[in-house]
Design a protein around this motif. Structure first.
Motif, short mmCIF file in Angstrom:
data_model
loop_
_atom_site.label_atom_id
_atom_site.label_comp_id
_atom_site.label_asym_id
_atom_site.label_seq_id
_atom_site.Cartn_x
_atom_site.Cartn_y
_atom_site.Cartn_z
N VAL A 174 0.85 -1.18 0.00
CA VAL A 174 0.00 0.00 0.00
C VAL A 174 0.89 1.23 0.00
N ALA A 175 0.58 2.17 -0.85
CA ALA A 175 1.35 3.40 -0.92
C ALA A 175 1.26 4.16 0.39
N GLY A 176 2.36 4.77 0.79
CA GLY A 176 2.34 5.60 1.98
C GLY A 176 2.53 4.84 3.29
N GLY A 177 2.95 3.59 3.23
CA GLY A 177 3.23 2.86 4.45
C GLY A 177 2.06 2.03 4.92
N GLY A 178 2.19 1.54 6.14
CA GLY A 178 1.18 0.66 6.71
C GLY A 178 -0.13 1.37 6.98
N TRP A 179 -1.19 0.78 6.59
CA TRP A 179 -2.50 1.41 6.75
C TRP A 179 -2.95 1.43 8.20
N TRP A 180 -2.37 0.60 9.04
CA TRP A 180 -2.77 0.60 10.45
C TRP A 180 -2.18 1.79 11.18
N GLN A 181 -1.06 2.33 10.68
CA GLN A 181 -0.41 3.43 11.36
C GLN A 181 -1.23 4.70 11.22
N GLY A 182 -1.56 5.31 12.32
CA GLY A 182 -2.26 6.57 12.31
C GLY A 182 -3.74 6.47 11.98
N SER A 183 -4.25 5.28 11.80
CA SER A 183 -5.67 5.18 11.50
C SER A 183 -6.46 5.00 12.79
N SER A 184 -7.70 5.41 12.72
CA SER A 184 -8.54 5.34 13.91
C SER A 184 -9.59 4.26 13.73
N PRO A 185 -10.17 3.75 14.81
CA PRO A 185 -11.22 2.75 14.67
C PRO A 185 -12.37 3.29 13.84
N CYS A 186 -12.87 2.48 12.97
CA CYS A 186 -13.95 2.89 12.08
C CYS A 186 -15.26 3.06 12.83
N CYS A 187 -15.98 4.07 12.49
CA CYS A 187 -17.34 4.30 12.98
C CYS A 187 -17.42 4.45 14.49
N THR A 188 -16.46 5.12 15.07
CA THR A 188 -16.57 5.42 16.49
C THR A 188 -16.57 6.92 16.67
N THR A 189 -17.21 7.39 17.69
CA THR A 189 -17.25 8.81 18.03
C THR A 189 -16.97 8.94 19.51
N PRO A 190 -16.64 10.14 19.97
CA PRO A 190 -16.39 10.29 21.40
C PRO A 190 -17.59 9.91 22.27
N THR A 191 -18.81 10.08 21.73
CA THR A 191 -19.99 9.76 22.53
C THR A 191 -20.40 8.30 22.38
N MET A 192 -19.85 7.62 21.40
CA MET A 192 -20.23 6.22 21.17
C MET A 192 -18.93 5.39 21.17
N ALA A 193 -18.79 4.50 22.12
CA ALA A 193 -17.55 3.73 22.26
C ALA A 193 -17.24 2.95 20.99
N ALA A 194 -18.20 2.28 20.41
CA ALA A 194 -17.99 1.53 19.18
C ALA A 194 -19.33 1.19 18.58
N SER A 195 -19.36 1.12 17.26
CA SER A 195 -20.56 0.68 16.57
C SER A 195 -20.15 -0.27 15.46
N THR A 196 -21.10 -0.97 14.92
CA THR A 196 -20.82 -1.96 13.90
C THR A 196 -20.43 -1.28 12.60
N ALA A 197 -19.40 -1.80 11.95
CA ALA A 197 -18.93 -1.32 10.66
C ALA A 197 -18.88 -2.50 9.71
N SER A 198 -18.89 -2.21 8.42
CA SER A 198 -18.77 -3.25 7.40
C SER A 198 -17.45 -3.10 6.66
N CYS A 199 -16.76 -4.21 6.46
CA CYS A 199 -15.51 -4.22 5.73
C CYS A 199 -15.79 -3.85 4.26
N ALA A 200 -15.01 -2.91 3.74
CA ALA A 200 -15.19 -2.44 2.36
C ALA A 200 -14.87 -3.53 1.34
N HIS A 201 -14.15 -4.57 1.74
CA HIS A 201 -13.81 -5.64 0.80
C HIS A 201 -14.75 -6.85 0.92
N CYS A 202 -14.82 -7.43 2.11
CA CYS A 202 -15.57 -8.68 2.26
C CYS A 202 -16.98 -8.50 2.80
#
Length: 94
Positions: free
Chosen positions: A1-29
């Motif tokens: 992947v261009a620009g290095g590892g995609w895990w570096q500097g990325s944040s959990p998907c679909c989370t907000t400060p008021t919501m600890a976590a919510s369900t997300a769908s993988c863009a591939h599978c």
């Protein structure tokens, strides 16, 4: 992947400060889960793991772009409100 590892500097998907976590769908599978990582460039696509991100990159890179800076968004909104600049606005609309 261009620009290095995609895990570096990325944040959990679909989370907000008021919501600890919510369900997300993988863009591939399409797998649904919690704590998926976002694309580190566009912050739009979520992936369940590095394998899915790598397999999806060829398709995703066509639409992947960093978010516009707030200054540019403001400029475009102001241009849209000015009827004299509609020709210019339509140019960046694509």
């Amino acid at each position: 992947v261009a620009g290095g590892g995609w895990w570096q500097g990325s944040s959990p998907c679909c989370t907000t400060p008021t919501m600890a976590a919510s369900t997300a769908s993988c863009a591939h599978c399409g797998k649904e889960g919690v704590g998926f990582k976002r694309c580190s460039v566009c912050k739009e696509a979520c992936y369940c793991g590095a394998a899915c991100q790598n397999l999806n990159w060829k398709r995703h890179k066509k639409k992947c772009a960093p978010p516009l800076p707030l200054k540019e968004v403001t400029r475009r909104v102001e241009a849209a409100h000015n009827a004299a600049n509609w020709e210019e606005v339509l140019k960046w609309e694509g």
